[in-house]
Design a protein around this motif. Structure first.
Motif, short mmCIF file in Angstrom:
data_model
loop_
_atom_site.label_atom_id
_atom_site.label_comp_id
_atom_site.label_asym_id
_atom_site.label_seq_id
_atom_site.Cartn_x
_atom_site.Cartn_y
_atom_site.Cartn_z
N SER A 86 0.93 -1.27 0.05
CA SER A 86 0.06 -0.02 0.14
C SER A 86 0.96 1.31 -0.05
O SER A 86 1.96 1.03 0.24
N PRO A 87 0.28 2.41 -0.29
CA PRO A 87 1.11 3.54 -0.15
C PRO A 87 1.85 3.90 1.09
O PRO A 87 1.12 3.70 2.28
N GLY A 88 2.96 4.17 0.95
CA GLY A 88 3.67 4.69 2.21
C GLY A 88 4.20 5.87 2.46
O GLY A 88 3.66 6.70 1.58
N PRO A 89 4.67 6.33 3.35
CA PRO A 89 4.80 7.69 3.77
C PRO A 89 5.97 8.47 2.52
O PRO A 89 6.78 7.66 1.89
N THR A 90 6.11 9.53 2.41
CA THR A 90 7.08 10.39 1.52
C THR A 90 7.94 11.07 2.31
O THR A 90 7.30 11.63 3.41
N VAL A 91 8.96 11.53 1.86
CA VAL A 91 9.94 12.12 2.64
C VAL A 91 10.87 13.39 2.02
O VAL A 91 11.30 12.92 0.79
N ASN A 92 10.54 14.54 2.31
CA ASN A 92 11.57 15.63 1.47
C ASN A 92 12.90 15.41 1.99
O ASN A 92 13.40 15.83 2.73
N THR A 93 13.69 15.00 0.73
CA THR A 93 14.95 14.84 0.99
C THR A 93 15.52 16.26 1.09
O THR A 93 17.09 16.38 1.83
N LEU A 94 14.93 17.44 0.92
CA LEU A 94 15.60 18.85 1.45
C LEU A 94 15.14 19.32 2.68
O LEU A 94 15.86 20.02 3.06
N GLY A 95 14.42 18.55 3.35
CA GLY A 95 13.89 18.98 4.53
C GLY A 95 14.36 18.00 5.79
O GLY A 95 15.63 17.47 5.57
N ALA A 96 13.58 17.78 6.82
CA ALA A 96 14.03 17.23 8.04
C ALA A 96 13.03 16.02 8.28
O ALA A 96 11.94 16.03 7.91
N HIS A 97 13.54 14.91 9.07
CA HIS A 97 12.66 13.78 9.48
C HIS A 97 13.03 13.43 10.55
O HIS A 97 14.24 13.17 11.02
N THR A 104 27.12 25.06 1.60
CA THR A 104 25.68 24.66 0.88
C THR A 104 24.79 25.92 0.95
O THR A 104 24.94 26.94 1.27
N TYR A 105 23.70 25.74 0.30
CA TYR A 105 22.71 26.95 -0.09
C TYR A 105 21.27 26.51 0.39
O TYR A 105 20.96 25.46 0.49
N PRO A 106 20.64 27.57 0.70
CA PRO A 106 19.28 27.48 1.02
C PRO A 106 18.37 26.90 -0.16
O PRO A 106 18.58 26.98 -1.31
N THR A 107 17.35 26.00 0.27
CA THR A 107 16.58 25.26 -0.79
C THR A 107 15.12 25.46 -0.49
O THR A 107 14.85 25.84 0.70
N SER A 108 14.39 25.39 -1.44
CA SER A 108 12.89 25.71 -1.01
C SER A 108 11.97 24.40 -2.03
O SER A 108 12.79 23.81 -2.87
N GLY A 109 10.95 24.44 -1.83
CA GLY A 109 10.08 23.19 -2.64
C GLY A 109 10.48 21.91 -2.13
O GLY A 109 10.97 21.61 -1.04
N HIS A 110 9.99 20.90 -2.70
CA HIS A 110 10.05 19.48 -2.37
C HIS A 110 10.81 18.48 -3.62
O HIS A 110 10.65 18.85 -4.47
N LEU A 111 11.51 17.64 -2.93
CA LEU A 111 12.10 16.70 -3.61
C LEU A 111 12.13 15.51 -2.95
O LEU A 111 12.71 14.86 -2.22
N ASN A 112 10.63 14.71 -2.80
CA ASN A 112 10.44 13.94 -2.14
C ASN A 112 10.77 12.40 -2.64
O ASN A 112 10.35 12.02 -3.71
N MET A 113 11.22 11.59 -1.82
CA MET A 113 11.47 9.98 -2.20
C MET A 113 10.11 9.44 -1.55
O MET A 113 9.56 9.99 -0.64
N THR A 114 9.67 8.55 -2.23
CA THR A 114 8.42 7.82 -1.85
C THR A 114 8.86 6.37 -1.39
O THR A 114 9.88 5.74 -1.63
N THR A 115 7.74 5.88 -0.81
CA THR A 115 8.17 4.36 -0.34
C THR A 115 6.85 3.69 -0.36
O THR A 115 5.48 4.06 -0.74
N VAL A 116 6.81 2.35 -0.25
CA VAL A 116 5.65 1.34 -0.33
C VAL A 116 5.74 0.75 0.95
O VAL A 116 6.73 0.20 1.44
N ARG A 117 4.39 0.77 1.79
CA ARG A 117 4.34 0.07 2.93
C ARG A 117 3.96 -1.45 2.47
O ARG A 117 2.96 -1.79 1.71
N VAL A 118 4.75 -2.39 3.16
CA VAL A 118 4.20 -3.85 3.10
C VAL A 118 3.90 -4.39 4.40
O VAL A 118 4.49 -4.11 5.46
#
Length: 364
Positions: free
Chosen positions: A33-44, A57-71
């Protein structure tokens, strides 16, 4: 009792019996099933996903989210009712249990394999990102793993730096394979290595482990079970890298190789001026090779659903997954076809500049 009432009662009892039986009857399936997504530019969990030291390093904005599958877990026994519910759900997938957890692998072995793949994907992401940016680093050939019960067990160890085989210098894992298989089973193979502990100390001190003096170790080649007559020593050769600055990827409870592309893009974004996304919400998936090639992943439909549920508007999709993903695209999500790192970089340029009509979208 009237016949009609008796028939209704019998039908009800039968239905209840079937439902009760369904709850207790295990079936050999697992659910994705769909799992959580995490913004690689942010915090977890309160920590930056990407932490870079000793480099601007430089400031970033927006999202570059990696995605997962829950099993469902390896030990979980799905019942018939759950399987039917999963089959009917448009957002879930019920698959044979053995496709996720092979019968000859324990749950611990599967978890270990996922952890190793995740670690390897992080290393490949760092390499691909620095290659994209033209930042130099060093590469060395290492013993990536040692087969339990193999000829090299106890002599060679994971992390040993391989300088030469039979006196011939090696510069790539393929060199090791070629030199070992040039022998016959029963012949001796001499490896010149820098032991893993010495190599780790050298790297920590900022020295190049390849420049340390090697130690000659001899292994008697065994015979391949799959290819009779072919010599093998029971190791997998791989590569390790020394980067000019520290790149740490922190993300717990995630396994497998599919976040490689998004990690690589996140690293590039943090090391360059301006925003790769232009502030837009981009998600994606895909393995990444050190040379920047993007590979296919499993569970693509669940990942696109998870991304759209979190607000993504664009989804970077491995080219080989496009035909499947394009069959059922979540409303409001644009699937962007990427086959290598450069494709992803070009797509992000179109997104941040507003020229989305130039995106190469997935086609069914």
């Amino acid at each position: 009792m009237p016949r009609r009432t008796a028939t209704l009662l019998a039908s009800t009892v039968t239905l209840l019996a079937i439902l009760i039986a369904g709850v207790f009857i295990p079936v050999p399936y697992a659910e994705m099933s769909p799992g959580p997504t995490v913004n690689t530019l942010g915090a977890h969990d309160g920590e930056p996903v990407l932490h870079i030291e000793d480099r601007k390093t430089y400031p970033t904005s927006g999202h570059l989210n990696m995605t997962t599958v829950r099993v469902t877990g390896a030990e979980y026994k799905m019942n018939l009712v759950e399987a039917v519910y999963g089959w009917l759900s448009p957002d879930d997938a019920v698959v044979p249990h053995e496709s996720l957890y092979p019968d000859d692998a324990t749950a611990e072995e599967v978890d270990q394999q996922n952890a190793e793949q995740f670690s390897a994907s992080q290393e490949s992401a760092k390499v691909a990102a620095l290659e994209e940016l033209g930042i130099s680093f060093t590469t060395r050939v290492i013993v990536a793993s040692v087969l339990a019960g193999g000829a090299a067990q106890g002599t060679l160890h994971a992390g040993d730096v391989i300088k030469a085989v039979d006196g011939r210098p090696v510069t790539a894992p393929g060199d090791v394979v070629e030199l070992v298989t040039g022998h016959k089973p029963g012949e001796k193979v001499t490896f010149r290595v820098v032991p893993a502990d010495r190599a780790a100390k050298a790297e920590k001190a900022g020295d190049d482990p390849r420049k340390l003096p090697g130690k000659d170790l001899t292994v008697t080649a065994g015979e391949s079970d799959r290819e009779p007559g072919k010599a093998m020593v029971g190791i997998t050769a791989g590569t390790a890298h020394t980067f000019p600055f520290a790149i740490d990827i922190k993300l717990a409870d995630v396994g497998g190789p599919s976040a490689g592309l998004m990690f690589a893009l996140g690293i590039v974004d943090k090391l360059t001026k301006g925003d790769l996304t232009g502030g837009e919400f981009v998600a994606g998936t895909g393995t990444i090779n050190p040379d920047g090639r993007v590979g296919p992943i499993g569970g693509i439909h669940m990942k696109t659903i998870g991304a759209r549920d979190q607000g993504a508007e664009y989804f970077l999709t491995p080219a080989q997954n496009c035909p499947t993903a394009a069959r059922d695209v979540p409303d409001g999500l644009t699937l962007v076809k990427v086959g290598e790192m450069d494709d992803a970089m070009a797509a992000l340029k179109h997104i941040r500049e507003g020229s989305v009509d130039r995106l190469e979208e997935c086609e069914g």
